[in-house]
Design a protein around this motif. Structure first.
Motif, PDB file in Angstrom:
ATOM      1  N   GLU A 207      -3.207 -11.041  11.119  1.00 18.28           N
ATOM      2  CA  GLU A 207      -3.252  -9.578  11.100  1.00 18.28           C
ATOM      3  C   GLU A 207      -4.441  -9.012  10.355  1.00 18.28           C
ATOM      4  OE1 GLU A 207       0.384  -7.971   9.694  1.00 18.28           O
ATOM      5  OE2 GLU A 207       1.606  -9.089  11.114  1.00 18.28           O
TER       6      GLU A 207
ATOM      7  N   ASN B 136       0.025   0.573   5.861  1.00 18.54           N
ATOM      8  CA  ASN B 136      -0.012  -0.894   5.895  1.00 18.54           C
ATOM      9  C   ASN B 136       0.162  -1.429   4.468  1.00 18.54           C
ATOM     10  OD1 ASN B 136      -0.649  -3.678   6.149  1.00 18.54           O
ATOM     11  ND2 ASN B 136      -1.935  -3.245   7.932  1.00 18.54           N
TER      12      ASN B 136
ATOM     13  N   THR C  78      -1.831   0.399  -1.894  1.00 15.59           N
ATOM     14  CA  THR C  78      -1.727   0.347  -0.434  1.00 15.59           C
ATOM     15  C   THR C  78      -1.409   1.734   0.115  1.00 15.59           C
ATOM     16  OG1 THR C  78       0.634  -0.224  -0.532  1.00 15.59           O
ATOM     17  CG2 THR C  78      -0.952  -2.046  -0.496  1.00 15.59           C
TER      18      THR C  78
ATOM     19  N   ALA D  76      -7.276  -7.674   5.204  1.00 15.64           N
ATOM     20  CA  ALA D  76      -5.858  -7.386   5.277  1.00 15.64           C
ATOM     21  C   ALA D  76      -5.028  -8.331   4.440  1.00 15.64           C
ATOM     22  CB  ALA D  76      -5.396  -7.453   6.733  1.00 15.64           C
TER      23      ALA D  76
END
Length: 596
Positions: A483, A509, A577, A488
């Motif tokens: 991903e 995310n 995040t 990430a």
């Protein structure tokens, strides 16, 4: 001529390979074993006839053993007298036996290996019994064998007849039997664990998977799941004599003969003689058993098929591509006293880390602080990996001259909570040079993991101490980051430095980490969580809680305020995040970086 050829072969074997039977590989060198003096079958100084009244000395016992072919045992018991040179395994109440070396004069010359002999009187060692030690004068009675070139007493066929002049009798051939609950075997094909030994080994391994395949022998007690074509495996219990005893060991969902799923063939029956091969675990800390999908039926009533060698199946393991998936594997980047990319949000990290200038490459390495009574782990930040085969490698160095070990491994992380730790073999390291440690593992599905380096507590094999680690890598041939790759999946090393407007425009995310800098606004007095607005020239965003470090404790914001001076109007840098709550954009999982 045949006799001459046989003697020549014995000489060649003695020169070529002398390795004694062991439970596990020694993590550091041990004294040279008896009979390893250049392979010479003519041993000087041999005295005695091996009787109770005229025992062999160690040299005579070695000479007798060297007359045997590899794997052969003497037909008779012999008495052997000498002084203890070193103790390999002290007598314990758990197993009742001990292992040690003796020689005629207590020096390492012409040592004889007394392997797992019972205690005085041919009985198990009990609480209050005198422990054996170096320089003790002993007489051992036992069958002598040539075990792969090492002359020693045959396992479970010897006992300590006399200790410093004290003896309690005991007759050859008697003593404790395996069905009395004694652990036997070393887990090899030649000498499999019995059920008791398998249970003991599982307890040593703990709630993780054993680092190697082991063989376990017994009779079937109960069949919980019979072999069938739907799943191809079976679950059953085994013991030494096939009775439903407390010492029965569980074989959990093991594949069939040849390490294959069952398609056809003989089914299990109670009292069948079996040998099982595979990895084991102490599931949830209280259930010793084979690891699911990692074991198979090696033999059934003496019948075996292909797949005699332990392993997941035919074909070599894929070779790593060479691309390092780790952030800051060289430990050159540091922030707030920690190496970038090496601080997990979960409990995978529990060791104190510091920077060291003793490096394998570059300028720095990381020091893992040891603890005498607790295992300590250094872990990477959580990283999401695709299904595939991986190789984790690093260089390690101890900090003292004491024997030392490290253990590589990984742990899956789900919703911030760690699962069961899986480790490779213990690796012996020294303080004079860097040792490369390598561990390969396979993930069956996309998994979030922390790679770990475990520094064990003090034990019989090593002394807990500060350890140095450098130049770590994670490589794969058929997997990779899941991903989105580096940014990430590397919370610290792959952090994106963005404006607040860019942060607000990003997608929600939990795996992508952002670094933001702005002015603190709307911070309330005595707020325990750290909820406030962060504003720069491009926009504003709400910070939902601020921790002192990634994964740190909550409700300690006021401590952070006092230590760092956070206040309205101050310029704050944090990492977090992108989240949302009821349609409102928020910085979540945020932790402190700096303030001015």
């Amino acid at each position: 001529m045949k006799k001459l050829f046989s003697k020549m072969m014995l000489v060649a074997m003695a020169v070529a390979a002398f390795t004694a039977c062991e439970d596990v590989p020694e993590p550091y060198p041990i004294p040279e074993k008896g009979g390893q003096q250049g392979g010479n079958t003519e041993i000087e100084g041999a005295t005695g006839t091996g009787t109770k009244d005229d025992p062999f000395n160690a040299a005579a016992a070695l000479k007798k053993g060297k007359e045997l072919a590899s794997g052969e045992e003497t037909a008779d018991y012999y008495y052997i007298k000498g002084k203890v040179v070193s103790v390999k395994e002290e007598f314990t109440t758990q197993y009742g036996n001990g292992t040690f070396y003796i020689s005629s004069d207590g020096t390492p010359t012409n040592q004889f290996y007394a392997y797992r002999v019972n205690y005085l009187g041919n009985k198990k060692f009990a609480n209050g019994d005198t422990q054996i030690k170096v320089d003790d004068e002993v007489v051992v009675c036992g069958i002598i064998t040539n075990y792969n070139g090492t002359v020693e007493t045959a396992q479970n066929k010897g006992f300590l007849y006399e200790l410093n002049g004290v003896n309690k009798g005991g007759e050859p051939g008697g003593g404790v039997k395996p069905d009395d609950g004694q652990a036997t075997g070393d887990g090899t094909l030649e000498n499999p664990f019995n059920a008791v030994a398998a249970i003991a080994y599982c307890k040593q391994v703990g709630d993780s998977e054993s680092p190697k395949d082991v063989y376990i022998k017994g009779k079937v007690v109960k069949i919980t799941e019979q072999y069938g074509t739907q799943y191809g495996n079976a679950t059953f219990t085994i013991s030494d004599d096939g009775t439903d005893a407390t010492t029965a060991f569980t074989v959990y969902r093991a594949l069939y003969l040849g390490n294959q799923k069952y398609t056809s063939g003989d089914l299990l029956n109670e009292k069948d003689d079996v040998i099982v091969c595979g990895r084991v675990t102490n599931y949830r800390g209280n259930t010793p058993e084979t690891a699911q999908g990692k074991a198979y039926l090696y033999s059934l009533n003496g019948k075996t098929e292909s797949g005699d060698t332990p392993g997941p199946g035919p074909g070599p393991d894929p070779q790593p591509s060479g691309d390092n998936l780790l952030t800051n594997g060289d430990f050159e980047a540091w922030a707030d006293g920690l190496p970038t990319g090496w601080k997990s949000a979960s409990t995978a990290s529990n060791a104190n880390l510091s920077q060291s200038t003793d490096a394998h490459g570059g300028s720095y390495s990381v020091k893992i602080e040891g603890n005498q009574s607790q295992n300590k782990r250094m872990a990477t930040a959580e990283i999401k990996l695709k299904a595939g085969s991986y190789t984790f490698s690093f260089y390690a160095k101890s900090t003292t001259t004491d024997a030392a070990q490290l253990r590589p491994g990984y742990v899956p992380v789900t919703d911030g909570k760690v699962g069961s730790y899986t480790y490779g073999e213990y690796a012996a390291v020294v303080n004079t040079e860097w040792t490369q440690v390598t561990y390969s593992f396979t993930l069956e599905a996309t998994t979030t993991v922390c790679l770990v380096v475990m520094s064990p507590k003090s034990s019989d094999y090593a002394t807990a101490q500060d350890m140095l680690v450098d130049d770590a890598s994670l490589t794969t041939s058929n997997g990779g980051l899941a991903e989105g790759g580096d940014d990430a999946q590397k919370p610290d090393g792959g952090v994106k430095q963005v404006t607040i407007a860019e942060f607000n425009a990003a997608e929600v995310n939990d795996n992508v980490w952002y670094q933001l800098t702005g002015t603190v606004k709307n911070l309330r007095d005595n707020d325990q969580y750290g909820n406030f607005d962060l504003e720069d020239e491009t926009g504003s965003v709400y910070v939902y809680g601020l921790l002192s470090e990634k994964g740190g404790a909550k409700k300690l914001f006021q401590t952070l305020v006092k230590e760092k001076g956070i206040a309205n109007g101050k310029t704050l840098t944090l990492i977090g995040t992108r989240g949302e709550y009821n349609g409102k954009i928020e910085v979540m999982n945020a932790y402190f970086v700096s303030v001015k």
